[in-house]
Design a protein around this motif. Structure first.
Motif, short mmCIF file in Angstrom:
data_model
loop_
_atom_site.label_atom_id
_atom_site.label_comp_id
_atom_site.label_asym_id
_atom_site.label_seq_id
_atom_site.Cartn_x
_atom_site.Cartn_y
_atom_site.Cartn_z
N SER A 54 22.47 28.69 34.60
CA SER A 54 21.68 28.40 35.87
C SER A 54 21.69 26.46 36.11
O SER A 54 20.49 26.18 36.57
N ASP A 55 22.73 26.13 35.61
CA ASP A 55 22.61 24.64 35.73
C ASP A 55 23.93 24.22 36.68
O ASP A 55 24.97 24.46 36.64
N ALA A 56 23.38 23.21 37.51
CA ALA A 56 24.26 23.09 38.80
C ALA A 56 25.37 22.06 38.18
O ALA A 56 26.38 21.84 38.86
N ARG A 57 25.23 21.49 36.92
CA ARG A 57 26.22 20.69 36.66
C ARG A 57 27.71 21.34 36.01
O ARG A 57 28.59 20.97 35.81
N ILE A 58 27.19 23.05 35.69
CA ILE A 58 28.31 23.61 35.18
C ILE A 58 29.15 24.24 36.41
O ILE A 58 28.91 24.87 37.30
N ARG A 59 30.60 24.37 36.24
CA ARG A 59 31.46 24.71 37.27
C ARG A 59 32.46 25.62 36.63
O ARG A 59 32.96 25.41 35.60
N TYR A 60 32.52 26.88 37.28
CA TYR A 60 33.35 27.93 36.54
C TYR A 60 34.63 28.13 37.43
O TYR A 60 34.40 28.15 38.53
N VAL A 61 35.55 28.32 36.73
CA VAL A 61 36.75 28.61 37.22
C VAL A 61 37.52 29.75 36.45
O VAL A 61 37.20 29.67 35.06
N ASN A 62 38.58 30.36 37.11
CA ASN A 62 39.21 31.67 36.46
C ASN A 62 40.50 31.48 36.70
O ASN A 62 41.05 31.47 37.84
N THR A 63 41.49 31.71 35.67
CA THR A 63 42.85 31.65 35.97
C THR A 63 43.29 32.96 36.63
O THR A 63 44.43 32.88 37.23
N GLY A 64 42.47 34.09 36.63
CA GLY A 64 42.90 35.03 37.33
C GLY A 64 43.77 36.07 36.78
O GLY A 64 44.15 37.21 37.25
N ALA A 65 44.69 35.67 35.75
CA ALA A 65 45.56 36.51 35.00
C ALA A 65 45.68 35.69 33.63
O ALA A 65 45.38 34.43 33.58
N ARG A 66 45.78 36.57 32.62
CA ARG A 66 46.12 35.85 31.25
C ARG A 66 47.12 34.80 30.97
O ARG A 66 48.27 35.07 31.37
N LEU A 67 46.89 33.58 30.63
CA LEU A 67 47.87 32.45 30.49
C LEU A 67 47.92 32.35 28.98
O LEU A 67 47.01 32.55 28.08
N SER A 68 49.01 31.57 28.62
CA SER A 68 49.16 31.17 27.29
C SER A 68 48.11 30.07 27.01
O SER A 68 47.67 29.44 28.13
N MET A 69 47.67 29.66 25.91
CA MET A 69 46.96 28.57 25.46
C MET A 69 47.06 27.23 26.37
O MET A 69 46.29 26.71 27.05
N ALA A 70 48.30 26.67 26.36
CA ALA A 70 48.65 25.37 26.70
C ALA A 70 48.53 25.70 28.29
O ALA A 70 48.20 24.77 28.81
N HIS A 71 48.83 26.93 28.80
CA HIS A 71 48.90 26.85 30.28
C HIS A 71 47.49 26.97 30.79
O HIS A 71 47.02 26.43 31.93
N ASN A 72 46.68 27.47 30.15
CA ASN A 72 44.99 27.64 30.54
C ASN A 72 44.50 26.20 30.32
O ASN A 72 43.88 25.69 31.16
N TYR A 73 44.82 25.36 29.52
CA TYR A 73 44.58 23.91 29.38
C TYR A 73 45.07 23.19 30.56
O TYR A 73 44.48 22.16 31.16
#
Length: 391
Positions: A54-73
């Motif tokens: 419950s911290d307003a400083r935290i923003r959550y995003v989701n790739t929507g599909a599995r990516l490689s580690m480099a592509h998630n970065y």
């Protein structure tokens, strides 16, 4: 003008360690802190952990599909527009109270990137009684480093004077550096080993950087750690998800990685970043072959087979590399010995069972801060470590 500090945490199916990692970040006394969690299409448990703060400083995003580690970065960095970037693994953490002072020191230097020594934390169940649960560097030295000199030291496997900066635990990079590298080819990460690649991309973009022996971050080793999985030389899910291909100068190993040789990974990442830099290291392909083949601690059979393919591809003398292996290995062992000796003298260590809180990386964060504020005698720490190892 004060610039924001964004702590970026790429994560995937590690809700158990992510919770404690986030605790070390939200507890930082820093008014300009922003936190970005990039979820690589995990189960709902990951989002539940993030929402529990419950911290307003935290923003959550989701790739929507599995990516490689480099592509998630890459996906995660695409959500940061300005200011300073600190990337953490989801089983890593920040030392309590150390983020803002470290960024302020970097800002005062006028430089755009920083590398630091890190504390090392072994999560429970991945260490023995003889291995430290927490290792804390005690030096406070800070120096400015010329990027080309540091890269040459790393690739020649001589005694490195400084770590390279990276977009991962222990590094702080300005968003303008990422933007400048992206301008050349559209994306920042150009290798399937994103943390090591980022070191060469950053040092290709900045002429100098700040190196601090004083830690502000904790590198954790847990049962989830991808690096540990790679060096088991087993095929795993990480290798099946749209990885960036190895550079054409480096044949793909039978198991799909180059993890049988750390120099092979470093040379590949440096070569992938060649379009960004003009660093002349003086390391020929023949010398690369020597270093890659001699510095194989596991998977020697794989290395011998792969080394023959590399030699054939580049017209190198494979038999000469075989004859040189004993000498090059001795030189490398001397370097490893020097690193171990320096680490022995410069770090404090706590072991499982010590009367200090170390059940998770959040507790390790507080303990590391206490050790840095009131460092123990280095002689006492050295003698204690030697007893653990040899008695």
């Amino acid at each position: 003008m004060t610039q924001p500090i964004t702590v970026v945490i790429p994560t995937r199916e590690r809700a158990d360690t992510l919770r404690h990692c986030l605790q070390t970040v939200v507890a930082q006394p820093c008014n300009r802190l922003q936190i970005l969690v990039s979820d690589n299409a995990s189960s709902p448990a990951t989002r539940e952990v993030v929402d529990s703060f419950s911290d307003a400083r935290i923003r959550y995003v989701n790739t929507g599909a599995r990516l490689s580690m480099a592509h998630n970065y890459e996906f995660a960095l695409g959500h940061v527009d300005s200011g300073w970037i600190v990337m953490l693994g989801d089983d890593d953490g920040l030392v309590a109270g150390r983020l803002e002072p470290t960024v302020a020191m970097l800002e005062a230097s006028g430089l755009m990137a920083l590398s630091s020594e890190t504390c090392f934390y072994n999560w429970p169940k991945v260490t023995s009684d003889r291995e430290p649960a927490l290792t804390v560097p005690l030096s406070q030295a800070v120096v400015t480093v010329r990027s080309s000199d540091a890269v040459a030291d790393i690739l020649r496997l001589v005694r490195p004077k400084a770590r390279l900066p990276q977009t991962y635990t222990g590094g702080i990079i300005h968003a303008d550096v990422i933007r400048a590298a992206r301008a050349k080819d559209g994306s920042f990460f150009q290798s399937q080993i994103p943390d090591i690649y980022s070191s060469f991309a950053i040092t290709a973009t900045v002429e100098r950087y700040l190196y601090s022996k004083a830690p502000f971050a904790i590198a954790g080793r847990s049962s989830h750690s991808i690096g540990a999985a790679l060096f088991k030389l087993e095929k795993n899910a990480f290798l099946e998800e749209g990885l960036i291909p190895f550079h054409r100068d480096f044949p793909t190993g039978e198991i799909g990685t180059l993890s049988f040789s750390m120099p092979a990974i470093q040379f590949e990442c440096h070569t992938q970043a060649a379009f960004l830099h003009e660093h002349r290291t003086g390391v020929s392909k023949q010398r690369m072959l020597d270093l890659m083949m001699a510095n194989t601690k596991t998977g020697r059979a794989e290395m011998l087979q792969w080394g023959r393919s590399f030699a054939s591809l580049h017209g190198l003398d494979y038999d000469l590399a075989i004859r040189r292996m004993p000498q090059v290995r001795r030189e490398s062992r001397m370097l490893d010995g020097w690193r171990s000796f320096r680490n022995l003298l410069e770090c404090a260590r706590l072991y499982p069972g010590d009367p200090m809180p170390l059940a998770n990386v959040q507790e390790a964060s507080e303990t590391a801060a206490a050790l840095l504020a009131n460092p123990p005698s280095r002689a006492w720490s050295t003698v204690r470590t030697l007893k653990k190892r040899f008695v």
